[in-house]
Each structure stands twice: as structure tokens, then as C-alpha cells.
Scaffold this motif. Structure first.
Motif, PDB file in Angstrom:
ATOM      1  N   GLU A  57       9.129 -26.018   5.951  1.00  0.00           N
ATOM      2  CA  GLU A  57       9.432 -24.615   5.623  1.00  0.00           C
ATOM      3  C   GLU A  57      10.224 -23.953   6.745  1.00  0.00           C
ATOM      4  O   GLU A  57      11.057 -23.080   6.506  1.00  0.00           O
ATOM      5  CB  GLU A  57       8.133 -23.832   5.387  1.00  0.00           C
ATOM      6  CG  GLU A  57       7.555 -23.971   3.990  1.00  0.00           C
ATOM      7  CD  GLU A  57       6.886 -25.327   3.754  1.00  0.00           C
ATOM      8  OE1 GLU A  57       6.961 -25.828   2.623  1.00  0.00           O
ATOM      9  OE2 GLU A  57       6.311 -25.891   4.711  1.00  0.00           O
ATOM     10  N   LYS A  58       9.945 -24.369   7.994  1.00  0.00           N
ATOM     11  CA  LYS A  58      10.654 -23.807   9.149  1.00  0.00           C
ATOM     12  C   LYS A  58      10.995 -24.933  10.117  1.00  0.00           C
ATOM     13  O   LYS A  58      10.337 -25.970  10.135  1.00  0.00           O
ATOM     14  CB  LYS A  58       9.767 -22.777   9.876  1.00  0.00           C
ATOM     15  CG  LYS A  58       9.403 -21.548   9.061  1.00  0.00           C
ATOM     16  CD  LYS A  58       8.480 -20.632   9.862  1.00  0.00           C
ATOM     17  CE  LYS A  58       7.993 -19.460   9.020  1.00  0.00           C
ATOM     18  NZ  LYS A  58       6.987 -18.644   9.750  1.00  0.00           N
ATOM     19  N   GLY A  59      12.003 -24.678  10.952  1.00  0.00           N
ATOM     20  CA  GLY A  59      12.377 -25.630  11.985  1.00  0.00           C
ATOM     21  C   GLY A  59      13.593 -26.453  11.626  1.00  0.00           C
ATOM     22  O   GLY A  59      14.047 -26.477  10.479  1.00  0.00           O
ATOM     23  N   VAL A  60      14.134 -27.135  12.640  1.00  0.00           N
ATOM     24  CA  VAL A  60      15.327 -27.975  12.450  1.00  0.00           C
ATOM     25  C   VAL A  60      15.107 -29.335  13.103  1.00  0.00           C
ATOM     26  O   VAL A  60      14.284 -29.497  13.999  1.00  0.00           O
ATOM     27  CB  VAL A  60      16.597 -27.320  13.049  1.00  0.00           C
ATOM     28  CG1 VAL A  60      16.932 -26.021  12.343  1.00  0.00           C
ATOM     29  CG2 VAL A  60      16.439 -27.095  14.559  1.00  0.00           C
ATOM     30  N   ILE A  61      15.885 -30.317  12.608  1.00  0.00           N
ATOM     31  CA  ILE A  61      15.901 -31.661  13.197  1.00  0.00           C
ATOM     32  C   ILE A  61      17.282 -31.899  13.782  1.00  0.00           C
ATOM     33  O   ILE A  61      18.302 -31.651  13.124  1.00  0.00           O
ATOM     34  CB  ILE A  61      15.580 -32.736  12.135  1.00  0.00           C
ATOM     35  CG1 ILE A  61      14.179 -32.512  11.553  1.00  0.00           C
ATOM     36  CG2 ILE A  61      15.679 -34.138  12.735  1.00  0.00           C
ATOM     37  CD1 ILE A  61      13.862 -33.393  10.367  1.00  0.00           C
ATOM     38  N   LYS A  62      17.311 -32.358  15.035  1.00  0.00           N
ATOM     39  CA  LYS A  62      18.580 -32.670  15.698  1.00  0.00           C
ATOM     40  C   LYS A  62      18.625 -34.151  16.036  1.00  0.00           C
ATOM     41  O   LYS A  62      17.601 -34.741  16.404  1.00  0.00           O
ATOM     42  CB  LYS A  62      18.741 -31.851  16.985  1.00  0.00           C
ATOM     43  CG  LYS A  62      18.871 -30.359  16.756  1.00  0.00           C
ATOM     44  CD  LYS A  62      19.053 -29.633  18.081  1.00  0.00           C
ATOM     45  CE  LYS A  62      19.156 -28.115  17.870  1.00  0.00           C
ATOM     46  NZ  LYS A  62      19.284 -27.404  19.174  1.00  0.00           N
ATOM     47  N   MET A  63      19.824 -34.730  15.919  1.00  0.00           N
ATOM     48  CA  MET A  63      20.040 -36.124  16.293  1.00  0.00           C
ATOM     49  C   MET A  63      21.186 -36.166  17.286  1.00  0.00           C
ATOM     50  O   MET A  63      22.291 -35.704  16.989  1.00  0.00           O
ATOM     51  CB  MET A  63      20.363 -36.960  15.053  1.00  0.00           C
ATOM     52  CG  MET A  63      20.282 -38.438  15.274  1.00  0.00           C
ATOM     53  SD  MET A  63      20.332 -39.309  13.690  1.00  0.00           S
ATOM     54  CE  MET A  63      19.861 -40.929  14.250  1.00  0.00           C
ATOM     55  N   ASN A  64      20.882 -36.647  18.488  1.00  0.00           N
ATOM     56  CA  ASN A  64      21.873 -36.661  19.575  1.00  0.00           C
ATOM     57  C   ASN A  64      22.489 -35.271  19.780  1.00  0.00           C
ATOM     58  O   ASN A  64      23.695 -35.125  20.007  1.00  0.00           O
ATOM     59  CB  ASN A  64      22.976 -37.694  19.294  1.00  0.00           C
ATOM     60  CG  ASN A  64      22.417 -39.105  19.193  1.00  0.00           C
ATOM     61  OD1 ASN A  64      21.567 -39.499  19.995  1.00  0.00           O
ATOM     62  ND2 ASN A  64      22.876 -39.862  18.216  1.00  0.00           N
ATOM     63  N   GLY A  65      21.629 -34.245  19.666  1.00  0.00           N
ATOM     64  CA  GLY A  65      22.054 -32.874  19.929  1.00  0.00           C
ATOM     65  C   GLY A  65      22.663 -32.155  18.750  1.00  0.00           C
ATOM     66  O   GLY A  65      22.875 -30.943  18.802  1.00  0.00           O
ATOM     67  N   GLN A  66      22.943 -32.891  17.648  1.00  0.00           N
ATOM     68  CA  GLN A  66      23.557 -32.285  16.471  1.00  0.00           C
ATOM     69  C   GLN A  66      22.519 -32.082  15.370  1.00  0.00           C
ATOM     70  O   GLN A  66      21.735 -32.983  15.072  1.00  0.00           O
ATOM     71  CB  GLN A  66      24.684 -33.183  15.934  1.00  0.00           C
ATOM     72  CG  GLN A  66      25.802 -33.444  16.933  1.00  0.00           C
ATOM     73  CD  GLN A  66      26.547 -32.178  17.312  1.00  0.00           C
ATOM     74  OE1 GLN A  66      26.926 -31.393  16.439  1.00  0.00           O
ATOM     75  NE2 GLN A  66      26.763 -31.975  18.595  1.00  0.00           N
ATOM     76  N   GLU A  67      22.520 -30.909  14.752  1.00  0.00           N
ATOM     77  CA  GLU A  67      21.565 -30.640  13.675  1.00  0.00           C
ATOM     78  C   GLU A  67      21.884 -31.502  12.458  1.00  0.00           C
ATOM     79  O   GLU A  67      23.047 -31.641  12.076  1.00  0.00           O
ATOM     80  CB  GLU A  67      21.611 -29.150  13.307  1.00  0.00           C
ATOM     81  CG  GLU A  67      20.503 -28.731  12.357  1.00  0.00           C
ATOM     82  CD  GLU A  67      20.457 -27.226  12.119  1.00  0.00           C
ATOM     83  OE1 GLU A  67      20.112 -26.823  10.987  1.00  0.00           O
ATOM     84  OE2 GLU A  67      20.777 -26.462  13.068  1.00  0.00           O
ATOM     85  N   VAL A  68      20.840 -32.102  11.869  1.00  0.00           N
ATOM     86  CA  VAL A  68      21.032 -32.950  10.693  1.00  0.00           C
ATOM     87  C   VAL A  68      20.103 -32.467   9.574  1.00  0.00           C
ATOM     88  O   VAL A  68      19.075 -31.838   9.819  1.00  0.00           O
ATOM     89  CB  VAL A  68      20.741 -34.439  10.988  1.00  0.00           C
ATOM     90  CG1 VAL A  68      21.771 -35.011  11.943  1.00  0.00           C
ATOM     91  CG2 VAL A  68      19.325 -34.641  11.518  1.00  0.00           C
ATOM     92  N   THR A  69      20.497 -32.798   8.338  1.00  0.00           N
ATOM     93  CA  THR A  69      19.669 -32.479   7.171  1.00  0.00           C
ATOM     94  C   THR A  69      19.175 -33.781   6.562  1.00  0.00           C
ATOM     95  O   THR A  69      19.972 -34.677   6.248  1.00  0.00           O
ATOM     96  CB  THR A  69      20.481 -31.694   6.122  1.00  0.00           C
ATOM     97  OG1 THR A  69      20.960 -30.483   6.721  1.00  0.00           O
ATOM     98  CG2 THR A  69      19.617 -31.354   4.914  1.00  0.00           C
ATOM     99  N   ILE A  70      17.857 -33.902   6.413  1.00  0.00           N
ATOM    100  CA  ILE A  70      17.268 -35.115   5.834  1.00  0.00           C
ATOM    101  C   ILE A  70      16.494 -34.704   4.587  1.00  0.00           C
ATOM    102  O   ILE A  70      15.365 -34.220   4.665  1.00  0.00           O
ATOM    103  CB  ILE A  70      16.347 -35.829   6.859  1.00  0.00           C
ATOM    104  CG1 ILE A  70      17.113 -36.135   8.152  1.00  0.00           C
ATOM    105  CG2 ILE A  70      15.774 -37.112   6.265  1.00  0.00           C
ATOM    106  CD1 ILE A  70      16.266 -36.710   9.274  1.00  0.00           C
ATOM    107  N   LYS A  71      17.133 -34.889   3.428  1.00  0.00           N
ATOM    108  CA  LYS A  71      16.527 -34.447   2.178  1.00  0.00           C
ATOM    109  C   LYS A  71      15.626 -35.507   1.551  1.00  0.00           C
ATOM    110  O   LYS A  71      14.745 -35.180   0.752  1.00  0.00           O
ATOM    111  CB  LYS A  71      17.615 -34.053   1.183  1.00  0.00           C
ATOM    112  CG  LYS A  71      18.399 -32.804   1.592  1.00  0.00           C
ATOM    113  CD  LYS A  71      19.461 -32.465   0.555  1.00  0.00           C
ATOM    114  CE  LYS A  71      20.230 -31.211   0.952  1.00  0.00           C
ATOM    115  NZ  LYS A  71      21.320 -30.906  -0.011  1.00  0.00           N
ATOM    116  N   ASP A  72      15.887 -36.779   1.879  1.00  0.00           N
ATOM    117  CA  ASP A  72      15.088 -37.859   1.301  1.00  0.00           C
ATOM    118  C   ASP A  72      15.212 -39.098   2.197  1.00  0.00           C
ATOM    119  O   ASP A  72      16.017 -39.109   3.137  1.00  0.00           O
ATOM    120  CB  ASP A  72      15.540 -38.170  -0.134  1.00  0.00           C
ATOM    121  CG  ASP A  72      17.025 -38.509  -0.228  1.00  0.00           C
ATOM    122  OD1 ASP A  72      17.530 -39.247   0.650  1.00  0.00           O
ATOM    123  OD2 ASP A  72      17.684 -38.059  -1.172  1.00  0.00           O
ATOM    124  N   PRO A  73      14.429 -40.160   1.936  1.00  0.00           N
ATOM    125  CA  PRO A  73      14.489 -41.357   2.783  1.00  0.00           C
ATOM    126  C   PRO A  73      15.848 -42.035   2.823  1.00  0.00           C
ATOM    127  O   PRO A  73      16.174 -42.707   3.809  1.00  0.00           O
ATOM    128  CB  PRO A  73      13.427 -42.276   2.143  1.00  0.00           C
ATOM    129  CG  PRO A  73      12.432 -41.340   1.537  1.00  0.00           C
ATOM    130  CD  PRO A  73      13.270 -40.208   1.009  1.00  0.00           C
TER     131      PRO A  73
END
Length: 507
Positions: A57-73
Motif C-alpha cells: 500500500e505504501k513504499g517503493v522498491i529500488k534496484m541499483n538506486g533506480q525505482e522499479v515496479t514489480i507487479k507479479d513474479p
């Protein structure tokens, strides 16, 4: 410092519960980062957010400093994130090979091409000493072998960020040691590992850093080499934990279970259990110890009625139950904490109230003129939830599938112990439990023994065997090869018997 993965201020809610409450986790490249917490602390939920199974519901995921969106596996796999799940994601009527390549298949003119995949799987299996047979059907192999298939699924996809959710819960001590070496090798190759476990020894052995969660909240991240097991356990449960099992000498009396010349196996095949004889008495804990796959699962299936007996006799309190139904055995006083809690322990889509009453719904206290009394079932369930500290978002209304593995296990133990069995068969009763819950279950088993209960324990944890057992029976290739007194036996000696390097006559 740039982190390969950052989960920043993640909040994940379910009806009635905040599973993750503003959690931040940072993973360095090439490190093994442990995630520690009690059952229901939110560890698996947090990793499921990273793997795309849940959306925060809140928060972000970053990969190597870049924000990424992970909607499914699929998104996670494209980013090089793989996950070995605590509860396996396997198709039971598919082969090992078909499960490993599922979703990453090679085709030629619309047809599956398996030769290259088979070679890659066999190479990985050999490299990491996983020893799987590509053509075995999943439903026909042990839980330990299914775990290896899950690990190979991840390795097959060449993932760079590896999530291990309780990967050692069903492995033998030898397999755990091999897995620890695999993890170290993967880390040395530059892969980054997130490792959920309840076992502090494993964290001390392989992890570089450890993040601790408690009741969905972030408690802290520590350097493993600078922190003691006692300090970690106190961070996890919020109090000091006793690692030793306090018990007095057993005072066994009458024989409750008598197994005579028992043979179990398929017709025209070598017996998986061969001419096994033993007794369990009131007021003692007898432990069957052995490396996984040596017949202990089939022995339990035969005792509990899940598998037919080929030859021999099973007596429960002098009553012949060799060929009786599971229901008859339950009514006669047999309790069973099963190895596979999903298949044999719970109806996953039932609420806790139904699951708690599975072995007693037909009794008078839960019946009103032939109709189930749901109010009394709920009251009974509420009582067990409180007594055994089963943590669930909606109490007795909670659907079993939605609970953490450890709390599912505690629910089964609560039901089996409270059903007042003459014989309690406990198969890996602390699998997937945190140190606080293990302490509670161990003391509960000893208390049941002291009430005069006969307990047959099957465990792959050598420390658990040595701490709990009054007598140890070692099984090797389907035969009882030794009867040992834990007071006069070392773990090393027990290990030799389990490996078949040492044998003594057992009558």
C-alpha cells in the motif's frame, strides 16, 4: 553506498492486520542478508512484496538506486529476482523437470524441447549436490526432495537476487550443511541472497547482516559477527529465551504402541519399511532418528493409516489397528502432527474454527440434535488460539491458508494435543517455528509426557532429538539399526548410525 535492492518504508495490510508496518530493508551486492522474526512477524509477506506476489500500500522498491515496479513474479524474474518459497509452488502430477522449467520452457515449432533443459538441470543438480531425478513425479518424492526442486527452479533461471524463505525447514543436517555451502558459493560468485530463517545457528554460519522484524515492525539491522545468538533471539521475541529443554527423568509405565514385524511397501517392490519392531510406553518420548528418505515417512503413514501395511501388526493400547480406518485410529486415541501440514494437517480453505474441530466435530459438545454448533466450535477454537498463542488476523474466522507457516503448525499442535490422545505421533513438530515457539512446543511435549502421554517423535533436528528423547531409535534404509540412550550417546555417534556406518542388533 549503493544497494542492489532497497525496500523503502514498505507497508502491507490485510483485513484486520498490518503485516508490514513502514519497513526498510537494504541488500548489498554479494552479501547474505538474513531476515529474522517470530512466526507472523511479516518476513514472508515482505519477501512476497519483493517477488511481486503482493502489492504494498505504501513504499517503493529500488534496484541499483533506480525505482522499479514489480507487479507479479514475471516482473521479478525479468529483474533477476528468484524465490524459494516456504510452501512449495509445485504441480504435483508433473515431473521434476517439468516443474523446474515451467514458465521458462524452450519450444520448437510449438513443441517442448527438453534435451537442453535436462542437461542444464542435471549439471546444476550435480554442481550443487542436489541429486534430483528429472523424471520423478513430484507427488512421489519426499518433502526434502521437493525443496531441492524449488532451489533448482531458481538456479535454472540464472537469478542474481535469491530469496530463500525457510529453505532448511525440511532438510536433514547433512543437506543443510550442503545448502549453507551452496549459499556461500553463490554469494562468492556475486549473487545477493535474502535468507529467511528461524535458526540462529544458520544465521551465525552464513549471514553477513541480519534484519529483525517483530509483529510487523522493523526492530533493527545488525552485523552478525558482532551479535550473539542470545541478543538476536531477544530482539526477535522481546524477551530472553531458554535454549535448553528442562525435563526430569522419564518414568515410563504401560505399553501404548506396539509395532511387530512391520513391513510397508508397494507390491513386488522392495519394502520401504522392513521388519520393524518397537514399543512406546506411557510417560516417555521415543524418537525415530534418521536421514530423510530412510523410511520414517512411510512408517508414520502406516501407523496413522495413510498407507496400507504389507505385513506385521500395530497395537494401540492392546487394540489391533493394523488395517483400521484413520477415523477409527483417531477415536482409539491416536494423535498425529503430520510432516506435510498442508496435505495432511489442515483444510486450507476452512477457517481456524473448523480446523480446530476437525477431530472432534462429531462429539456431543459440538452437536445440537445432529447439527453442528458453530458457536461452541468457535468458543473452543478461541480457547486453543489463546492457549497456544496462535497468531491470526481475524481469530477463529481466519482462513488457514492466509496464516504464516509457523502459526499453521501451532494450530495443528493445539488441536492434536488438546484432543487428549493416548499416543501422539509428532513429525518434525517445530518445523518452521521461531525460537520462542520452539521453546513453547518442547515444554508442551515434555508436559504431555509427564501427564502419562506416550509420544513418538520423528525429527531431523539432531539437537531436538538429543534434547527431547528418552530413547532414540535409529532408522536406516527402512530398518531400526540401533536403540540409543541420549544420556550416553554423542551427536557424532548418532550421526554414524544414521549414515549406516555403525550398526547394532535391535530386538
Amino acid at each position: 553506498m549503493e544497494y542492489v535492492i532497497e525496500m523503502c518504508h514498505i507497508t502491507k495490510e490485510f483485513p484486520g492486520i498490518i503485516a508490514n508496518d513502514d519497513i526498510t530493508l537494504q541488500l548489498k551486492k554479494g552479501e547474505i542478508h538474513a531476515l529474522l522474526g517470530e512466526n507472523g512477524a511479516g518476513k514472508s509477506t515482505l519477501m512476497s512484496v519483493l517477488f511481486g506476489l503482493y502489492q504494498a500500500e505504501k513504499g517503493v522498491i529500488k534496484m541499483n538506486g533506480q525505482e522499479v515496479t514489480i507487479k507479479d513474479p514475471n516482473d521479478a524474474n525479468k529483474l533477476g529476482i528468484g524465490m524459494v518459497h516456504q510452501h512449495f509452488k509445485l504441480v504435483h502430477n508433473f515431473t521434476v523437470l517439468e516443474n523446474i522449467i515451467l514458465g521458462a520452457e524452450d519450444t520448437k515449432k510449438g513443441l517442448l524441447t527438453l534435451d537442453a533443459a535436462r542437461k542444464k538441470v542435471n549439471d546444476l543438480s550435480q554442481k550443487y549436490h542436489l541429486n534430483v531425478d528429472c523424471d520423478e513425479i513430484i507427488s512421489e518424492i519426499t518433502v526434502g526432495m521437493q525443496q531441492r526442486v524449488e532451489i533448482l527452479k531458481m538456479l535454472y533461471r540464472d537469478n542474481e537476487i535469491l530469496i530463500f524463505d525457510e529453505p532448511t525447514a525440511v532438510l536433514t543436517p547433512q543437506e543443510i550443511k550442503e545448502l549453507m555451502n551452496i549459499m556461500k558459493n553463490l554469494s562468492a560468485e556475486g549473487k545477493s541472497i535474502l535468507f529467511i530463517t528461524h535458526k540462529l545457528n544458520e544465521i551465525k554460519e552464513v549471514a553477513d547482516r541480519c534484519t529483525v522484524l517483530r509483529k510487523g515492525k522493523y526492530i533493527g539491522t545488525i552485523e552478525v559477527g558482532e551479535t550473539s545468538k542470545e541478543e538476536m533471539s531477544e530482539m526477535m521475541v522481546g524477551r530472553k529465551v531458554n535454549f535448553n529443554v528442562n525435563k526430569e527423568m522419564a518414568k515410563p509405565t504401560d505399553v501404548v504402541l506396539s509395532v511387530q514385524h512391520l513391513c510397508v511397501g508397494k507390491k513386488d517392490h522392495k519394502d520401504v519399511v522392513n521388519d520393524v519392531n518397537f514399543e512406546v510406553r506411557k510417560g516417555e518420548i521415543v524418537c525415530i532418528a534418521g536421514i530423510d528418505g530412510n523410511g520414517q515417512s512411510e512408517l508414520v503413514y502406516a501407523l496413522s493409516g495413510l498407507m496400507p501395511v504389507k505385513e506385521g501388526t500395530i497395537l494401540l493400547d492392546n487394540q489391533d489397528i493394523t488395517h483400521t480406518s484413520i477415523f477409527t485410529r483417531n477415536v482409539a486415541g491416536l494423535g498425529h502432527i503430520p510432516e506435510d501440514r498442508h496435505r495432511y494437517g489442515l483444510v486450507l480453505d476452512y477457517p481456524l474454527s473448523y480446523n480446530m474441530a476437525l477431530k472432534s466435530y462429531f462429539k456431543k459438545e459440538f452437536n445440537n440434535h445432529g447439527f453442528l454448533d458453530y458457536k461452541k466450535m468457535t468458543e473452543y477454537s478461541d480457547h486453543l488460539i489463546q492457549k497456544f498463542d496462535v497468531r491470526s488476523g481475524q481469530g477463529s474466522k481466519t482462513i488457514a491458508r492466509s496464516m504464516s507457516g509457523g502459526n499453521q503448525q501451532k494450530a495443528i499442535i493445539a488441536r492434536e494435543v488438546d484432543n487428549d490422545p493416548k499416543l501422539l505421533i509428532a513429525v518434525q513438530p517445530t518445523r518452521g517455528l521461531d525460537v520462542g515457539a520452539i521453546e513453547f512446543i518442547h515444554s508442551e511435549l515434555v508436559a504431555e509426557r509427564d501427564k502419562g502421554r506416550a509420544i513418538l517423535l520423528i525429527s531431523l533436528e539432531l539437537d531436538e532429538v538429543m534434547n527431547l528423547a528418552d530413547r532414540i531409535l535409529v532408522i536406516y534404509e527402512g530398518e531400526i539399526v540401533a536403540e540409543l540412550n541420549p544420556e550416553k550417546t554423542t551427536i557424532q555417534e548418532l550421526g554414524l548410525y544414521m549414515a549406516g556406518s555403525k550398526k547394532e542388533g535391535v530386538k
